[in-house]
Design a protein around this motif. Structure first.
Motif, PDB file in Angstrom:
ATOM      1  N   LEU A 128       0.824  -1.203   0.000  1.00 53.33           N
ATOM      2  CA  LEU A 128       0.000   0.000   0.000  1.00 53.33           C
ATOM      3  C   LEU A 128       0.859   1.255   0.000  1.00 53.33           C
ATOM      4  CD1 LEU A 128      -2.501  -1.382   2.616  1.00 53.33           C
ATOM      5  CD2 LEU A 128      -2.997  -0.975   0.193  1.00 53.33           C
ATOM      6  N   THR A 160      -3.599 -10.188  -3.898  1.00 55.64           N
ATOM      7  CA  THR A 160      -4.589  -9.726  -2.933  1.00 55.64           C
ATOM      8  C   THR A 160      -3.820  -9.191  -1.734  1.00 55.64           C
ATOM      9  OG1 THR A 160      -6.186 -11.418  -3.600  1.00 55.64           O
ATOM     10  CG2 THR A 160      -6.542 -10.380  -1.460  1.00 55.64           C
ATOM     11  N   VAL A 161      -3.983  -7.911  -1.468  1.00 54.18           N
ATOM     12  CA  VAL A 161      -3.315  -7.312  -0.305  1.00 54.18           C
ATOM     13  C   VAL A 161      -3.876  -7.953   0.968  1.00 54.18           C
ATOM     14  CG1 VAL A 161      -3.143  -5.178   1.050  1.00 54.18           C
ATOM     15  CG2 VAL A 161      -2.783  -5.130  -1.427  1.00 54.18           C
ATOM     16  N   THR A 192      -7.964  -7.354 -15.264  1.00 56.26           N
ATOM     17  CA  THR A 192      -8.319  -7.710 -13.881  1.00 56.26           C
ATOM     18  C   THR A 192      -8.046  -6.541 -12.943  1.00 56.26           C
ATOM     19  OG1 THR A 192      -7.477  -9.895 -14.426  1.00 56.26           O
ATOM     20  CG2 THR A 192      -8.059  -9.518 -12.133  1.00 56.26           C
ATOM     21  N   ASP A 193      -6.911  -5.874 -13.162  1.00 54.18           N
ATOM     22  CA  ASP A 193      -6.582  -4.714 -12.328  1.00 54.18           C
ATOM     23  C   ASP A 193      -7.667  -3.645 -12.433  1.00 54.18           C
ATOM     24  OD1 ASP A 193      -4.162  -5.817 -11.551  1.00 54.18           O
ATOM     25  OD2 ASP A 193      -3.054  -4.867 -13.197  1.00 54.18           O
ATOM     26  N   ASP A 203     -10.849  -4.034 -13.449  1.00 56.29           N
ATOM     27  CA  ASP A 203     -12.118  -4.512 -12.880  1.00 56.29           C
ATOM     28  C   ASP A 203     -12.145  -4.351 -11.371  1.00 56.29           C
ATOM     29  OD1 ASP A 203     -13.139  -5.234 -15.250  1.00 56.29           O
ATOM     30  OD2 ASP A 203     -12.752  -7.388 -15.046  1.00 56.29           O
ATOM     31  N   GLN A 204     -10.990  -4.550 -10.750  1.00 54.61           N
ATOM     32  CA  GLN A 204     -10.976  -4.581  -9.290  1.00 54.61           C
ATOM     33  C   GLN A 204     -10.447  -3.288  -8.685  1.00 54.61           C
ATOM     34  OE1 GLN A 204      -9.919  -8.221  -7.435  1.00 54.61           O
ATOM     35  NE2 GLN A 204     -10.375  -9.452  -9.228  1.00 54.61           N
ATOM     36  N   PRO A 236     -10.741  -0.262  -6.905  1.00 55.38           N
ATOM     37  CA  PRO A 236     -11.890   0.210  -6.135  1.00 55.38           C
ATOM     38  C   PRO A 236     -12.044   1.721  -6.096  1.00 55.38           C
ATOM     39  CG  PRO A 236     -10.149  -0.476  -4.635  1.00 55.38           C
ATOM     40  CD  PRO A 236      -9.657  -0.720  -6.034  1.00 55.38           C
ATOM     41  N   ASP A 237     -10.974   2.467  -6.285  1.00 52.62           N
ATOM     42  CA  ASP A 237     -11.065   3.870  -5.896  1.00 52.62           C
ATOM     43  C   ASP A 237     -10.496   4.812  -6.969  1.00 52.62           C
ATOM     44  OD1 ASP A 237     -10.896   6.372  -4.606  1.00 52.62           O
ATOM     45  OD2 ASP A 237     -10.667   5.393  -2.658  1.00 52.62           O
ATOM     46  N   TRP A 264      -7.346   6.758  -6.049  1.00 56.87           N
ATOM     47  CA  TRP A 264      -6.100   6.059  -5.723  1.00 56.87           C
ATOM     48  C   TRP A 264      -5.094   6.120  -6.870  1.00 56.87           C
ATOM     49  CZ3 TRP A 264      -6.244   0.769  -2.751  1.00 56.87           C
ATOM     50  CH2 TRP A 264      -6.660   1.007  -1.431  1.00 56.87           C
TER      51      TRP A 264
END
Lengths: 101, 161
Positions: B43, B70-71, B107-108, B110-111, B113-114, B117
Protein backbone atom coordinates in the motif's frame (compact mmCIF):
# COMPACT_ATOMS: atom_id res chain seq x y z
CA UNK A 1 -32.68 7.04 15.60
CA UNK A 2 -32.50 4.07 13.32
CA UNK A 3 -34.93 1.20 13.37
CA UNK A 4 -33.78 -1.88 15.22
CA UNK A 5 -35.58 -5.00 14.05
CA UNK A 6 -33.71 -7.55 16.20
CA UNK A 7 -33.59 -7.98 19.93
CA UNK A 8 -30.27 -7.51 21.69
CA UNK A 9 -29.14 -4.66 19.46
CA UNK A 10 -26.32 -2.55 20.84
CA UNK A 11 -24.71 0.67 19.63
CA UNK A 12 -21.89 -0.04 17.18
CA UNK A 13 -19.51 2.33 15.45
CA UNK A 14 -19.04 1.76 11.71
CA UNK A 15 -15.98 3.32 10.09
CA UNK A 16 -16.27 3.95 6.35
CA UNK A 17 -13.46 4.19 3.79
CA UNK A 18 -13.06 7.53 1.99
CA UNK A 19 -14.64 6.03 -1.13
CA UNK A 20 -17.96 5.35 0.62
CA UNK A 21 -18.21 8.50 2.73
CA UNK A 22 -19.99 10.62 0.11
CA UNK A 23 -22.81 8.04 0.07
CA UNK A 24 -23.18 8.50 3.84
CA UNK A 25 -23.38 12.27 3.86
CA UNK A 26 -19.61 12.65 4.12
CA UNK A 27 -19.42 10.87 7.47
CA UNK A 28 -16.32 8.81 8.31
CA UNK A 29 -17.96 7.18 11.33
CA UNK A 30 -21.60 6.19 11.43
CA UNK A 31 -23.23 4.96 14.66
CA UNK A 32 -25.80 2.19 14.21
CA UNK A 33 -27.58 -0.27 16.48
CA UNK A 34 -27.26 -3.93 15.67
CA UNK A 35 -26.64 -7.36 17.16
CA UNK A 36 -24.61 -8.84 14.29
CA UNK A 37 -22.21 -7.63 11.62
CA UNK A 38 -24.82 -8.33 8.94
CA UNK A 39 -27.44 -6.44 10.93
CA UNK A 40 -25.16 -3.43 11.18
CA UNK A 41 -24.49 -3.43 7.43
CA UNK A 42 -28.17 -3.83 6.57
CA UNK A 43 -29.11 -0.99 8.93
CA UNK A 44 -26.43 1.15 7.35
CA UNK A 45 -27.71 0.43 3.84
CA UNK A 46 -31.28 1.22 4.88
CA UNK A 47 -30.19 4.54 6.36
CA UNK A 48 -28.03 5.40 3.34
CA UNK A 49 -29.49 3.84 0.19
CA UNK A 50 -26.45 5.10 -1.75
CA UNK A 51 -24.49 2.33 -0.03
CA UNK A 52 -26.80 -0.37 -1.40
CA UNK A 53 -24.92 -2.85 -3.51
CA UNK A 54 -21.58 -1.59 -2.18
CA UNK A 55 -21.50 -3.72 0.97
CA UNK A 56 -23.88 -6.61 0.45
CA UNK A 57 -24.79 -8.48 -2.72
CA UNK A 58 -28.39 -8.92 -3.87
CA UNK A 59 -28.26 -12.31 -2.18
CA UNK A 60 -27.34 -10.63 1.08
CA UNK A 61 -23.76 -11.89 1.14
CA UNK A 62 -20.76 -9.72 1.94
CA UNK A 63 -19.54 -8.15 -1.30
CA UNK A 64 -16.19 -9.54 -2.40
CA UNK A 65 -14.86 -6.05 -3.08
CA UNK A 66 -15.02 -5.05 0.58
CA UNK A 67 -13.43 -6.30 3.76
CA UNK A 68 -15.20 -5.81 7.06
CA UNK A 69 -13.36 -5.99 10.34
CA UNK A 70 -14.80 -6.41 13.82
CA UNK A 71 -12.24 -4.55 15.89
CA UNK A 72 -8.98 -6.18 14.66
CA UNK A 73 -10.41 -9.23 12.90
CA UNK A 74 -11.58 -9.81 9.35
CA UNK A 75 -15.17 -11.03 9.80
CA UNK A 76 -14.64 -13.63 7.05
CA UNK A 77 -12.46 -15.45 9.60
CA UNK A 78 -15.09 -15.08 12.31
CA UNK A 79 -18.73 -15.99 11.69
CA UNK A 80 -19.06 -13.69 8.71
CA UNK A 81 -22.23 -11.63 8.70
CA UNK A 82 -23.58 -13.69 11.64
CA UNK A 83 -20.72 -12.52 13.87
CA UNK A 84 -22.16 -11.05 17.07
CA UNK A 85 -21.21 -7.50 17.95
CA UNK A 86 -20.83 -6.04 21.43
CA UNK A 87 -21.60 -2.60 22.82
CA UNK A 88 -18.09 -1.25 22.24
CA UNK A 89 -17.53 -2.92 18.89
CA UNK A 90 -15.97 -1.01 16.03
CA UNK A 91 -16.70 -2.22 12.52
CA UNK A 92 -14.25 -1.01 9.91
CA UNK A 93 -15.00 -1.29 6.20
CA UNK A 94 -12.12 -1.15 3.75
CA UNK A 95 -11.91 -1.94 0.05
CA UNK A 96 -10.56 -5.39 -0.77
CA UNK A 97 -7.41 -4.59 -2.73
CA UNK A 98 -6.69 -7.12 -5.45
CA UNK A 99 -5.87 -7.50 -9.11
CA UNK A 100 -3.87 -9.57 -11.51
CA UNK A 101 -1.38 -9.63 -14.34
CA UNK B 1 -17.98 4.94 -9.12
CA UNK B 2 -19.37 8.24 -7.97
CA UNK B 3 -17.23 11.31 -7.56
CA UNK B 4 -16.88 12.84 -4.14
CA UNK B 5 -19.17 15.87 -4.16
CA UNK B 6 -17.13 18.31 -2.19
CA UNK B 7 -17.81 16.36 1.00
CA UNK B 8 -14.23 16.78 2.03
CA UNK B 9 -11.13 14.91 1.01
CA UNK B 10 -12.25 13.77 -2.44
CA UNK B 11 -9.07 14.00 -4.47
CA UNK B 12 -10.74 13.97 -7.91
CA UNK B 13 -8.14 15.16 -10.43
CA UNK B 14 -5.39 15.95 -7.93
CA UNK B 15 -2.13 17.44 -9.16
CA UNK B 16 -1.90 15.02 -12.11
CA UNK B 17 1.37 13.49 -11.10
CA UNK B 18 2.78 11.27 -8.37
CA UNK B 19 5.64 12.28 -6.11
CA UNK B 20 7.60 9.15 -5.25
CA UNK B 21 11.15 9.22 -3.92
CA UNK B 22 13.87 7.00 -5.30
CA UNK B 23 14.18 5.34 -1.89
CA UNK B 24 10.49 4.37 -1.86
CA UNK B 25 10.61 3.27 -5.48
CA UNK B 26 13.57 1.02 -4.72
CA UNK B 27 11.80 -0.32 -1.64
CA UNK B 28 8.84 -1.35 -3.81
CA UNK B 29 11.08 -3.00 -6.39
CA UNK B 30 12.99 -4.84 -3.66
CA UNK B 31 9.74 -6.14 -2.14
CA UNK B 32 8.51 -7.30 -5.56
CA UNK B 33 11.82 -9.07 -6.24
CA UNK B 34 11.54 -10.82 -2.88
CA UNK B 35 8.01 -11.96 -3.73
CA UNK B 36 9.07 -13.18 -7.20
CA UNK B 37 7.97 -15.47 -8.91
CA UNK B 38 4.74 -14.50 -7.17
CA UNK B 39 3.38 -10.99 -7.58
CA UNK B 40 4.43 -8.59 -4.85
CA UNK B 41 2.11 -5.93 -3.51
CA UNK B 42 1.71 -3.24 -0.89
CA UNK B 43 0.00 0.00 0.00
CA UNK B 44 0.98 3.61 -0.60
CA UNK B 45 0.52 6.07 2.25
CA UNK B 46 0.40 9.83 1.84
CA UNK B 47 -1.57 13.03 2.40
CA UNK B 48 -5.06 12.78 0.94
CA UNK B 49 -5.37 14.34 -2.49
CA UNK B 50 -1.75 15.51 -2.68
CA UNK B 51 -0.45 13.02 -5.26
CA UNK B 52 2.40 12.20 -2.94
CA UNK B 53 3.70 8.99 -1.36
CA UNK B 54 5.12 9.42 2.15
CA UNK B 55 5.77 5.75 2.74
CA UNK B 56 5.18 2.30 1.30
CA UNK B 57 3.80 -0.60 3.27
CA UNK B 58 4.75 -3.89 1.60
CA UNK B 59 2.20 -6.60 2.42
CA UNK B 60 1.86 -10.31 1.87
CA UNK B 61 0.14 -11.34 -1.37
CA UNK B 62 -2.67 -13.54 -0.04
CA UNK B 63 -3.34 -14.83 -3.56
CA UNK B 64 0.22 -16.27 -3.49
CA UNK B 65 0.25 -16.24 -7.27
CA UNK B 66 2.33 -15.03 -10.16
CA UNK B 67 -0.85 -13.89 -11.91
CA UNK B 68 -2.96 -12.41 -9.12
CA UNK B 69 -2.50 -10.36 -6.02
CA UNK B 70 -4.59 -9.73 -2.93
CA UNK B 71 -3.32 -7.31 -0.31
CA UNK B 72 -3.37 -8.97 3.13
CA UNK B 73 -6.58 -7.57 4.67
CA UNK B 74 -5.18 -7.40 8.20
CA UNK B 75 -2.07 -5.57 7.03
CA UNK B 76 -4.40 -3.17 5.23
CA UNK B 77 -6.34 -2.47 8.42
CA UNK B 78 -3.10 -1.86 10.32
CA UNK B 79 -1.72 0.41 7.60
CA UNK B 80 -4.99 2.33 7.46
CA UNK B 81 -4.98 2.95 11.23
CA UNK B 82 -1.34 3.95 11.31
CA UNK B 83 -1.83 6.31 8.38
CA UNK B 84 -4.83 7.92 10.05
CA UNK B 85 -2.89 8.36 13.28
CA UNK B 86 -0.29 10.30 11.28
CA UNK B 87 -2.87 12.46 9.52
CA UNK B 88 -2.31 10.49 6.31
CA UNK B 89 -4.32 7.96 4.34
CA UNK B 90 -3.91 4.94 2.11
CA UNK B 91 -3.71 6.68 -1.27
CA UNK B 92 -2.90 3.78 -3.53
CA UNK B 93 -1.46 0.36 -4.08
CA UNK B 94 1.54 -1.07 -5.87
CA UNK B 95 1.95 -4.53 -7.32
CA UNK B 96 4.27 -6.30 -9.70
CA UNK B 97 3.71 -7.84 -13.07
CA UNK B 98 6.23 -10.64 -13.36
CA UNK B 99 5.87 -11.30 -17.09
CA UNK B 100 4.06 -8.31 -18.54
CA UNK B 101 4.32 -4.57 -18.96
CA UNK B 102 3.90 -2.05 -16.16
CA UNK B 103 0.36 -1.41 -17.40
CA UNK B 104 -2.92 -2.27 -15.63
CA UNK B 105 -4.43 -5.57 -16.74
CA UNK B 106 -8.18 -6.02 -17.31
CA UNK B 107 -8.32 -7.71 -13.88
CA UNK B 108 -6.58 -4.71 -12.33
CA UNK B 109 -9.13 -2.37 -13.88
CA UNK B 110 -12.12 -4.51 -12.88
CA UNK B 111 -10.98 -4.58 -9.29
CA UNK B 112 -9.75 -0.99 -9.01
CA UNK B 113 -11.89 0.21 -6.14
CA UNK B 114 -11.06 3.87 -5.90
CA UNK B 115 -10.88 6.62 -8.55
CA UNK B 116 -8.77 8.72 -6.17
CA UNK B 117 -6.10 6.06 -5.72
CA UNK B 118 -2.75 5.81 -7.45
CA UNK B 119 -2.14 2.42 -9.02
CA UNK B 120 1.58 1.81 -9.26
CA UNK B 121 2.81 -1.05 -11.42
CA UNK B 122 6.23 -2.62 -11.11
CA UNK B 123 7.20 -4.71 -14.12
CA UNK B 124 9.88 -7.33 -13.58
CA UNK B 125 9.63 -8.67 -17.10
CA UNK B 126 12.87 -7.14 -18.32
CA UNK B 127 16.37 -6.99 -16.90
CA UNK B 128 15.63 -3.55 -15.47
CA UNK B 129 12.46 -3.10 -13.43
CA UNK B 130 10.09 -0.42 -14.64
CA UNK B 131 7.73 1.51 -12.38
CA UNK B 132 4.72 3.49 -13.63
CA UNK B 133 1.67 5.05 -12.05
CA UNK B 134 -1.96 5.23 -13.17
CA UNK B 135 -5.34 6.53 -12.15
CA UNK B 136 -8.27 4.25 -12.97
CA UNK B 137 -11.61 6.03 -13.12
CA UNK B 138 -14.76 4.30 -14.30
CA UNK B 139 -12.74 1.67 -16.16
CA UNK B 140 -10.59 4.30 -17.92
CA UNK B 141 -6.84 4.06 -17.43
CA UNK B 142 -4.81 7.28 -17.35
CA UNK B 143 -1.07 7.20 -16.79
CA UNK B 144 0.37 9.93 -14.58
CA UNK B 145 4.02 10.97 -14.54
CA UNK B 146 6.13 10.06 -11.52
CA UNK B 147 8.45 12.73 -10.13
CA UNK B 148 11.08 12.17 -7.49
CA UNK B 149 10.69 15.72 -6.26
CA UNK B 150 8.07 18.39 -6.59
CA UNK B 151 8.74 20.07 -9.93
CA UNK B 152 10.11 23.59 -9.60
CA UNK B 153 7.38 26.03 -10.42
CA UNK B 154 4.63 23.90 -8.93
CA UNK B 155 2.80 25.54 -6.00
CA UNK B 156 4.13 24.25 -2.68
CA UNK B 157 1.79 23.54 0.26
CA UNK B 158 2.52 25.75 3.24
CA UNK B 159 4.35 24.01 6.07
CA UNK B 160 1.99 22.59 8.65
CA UNK B 161 -0.93 22.52 6.32
Amino acid sequence: MLDVPDGGAVPVEVRLPTLLRPAAGGQAIVPVEADTVGGALRTLQEAYPGLSGQLLTDEGELHRFVNVYLDDDDVRYLDGLDTKVGPDSVLTILPAVAGGA
Amino acid sequence: MSDADGSGGGADEGPGRLLLSEVLRDQMIAHCLTAYPEEGCGLLIGPLGAGEVSRCVPTANMAASGRLYTVDPRAHLRADREAEADGLAVVGVFHSHTHTDAYPSPTDVDQAPDPDWHYVLVSLRDELASVRSYRIVGGEIAEEPIFEERPLGEPVPRPGR
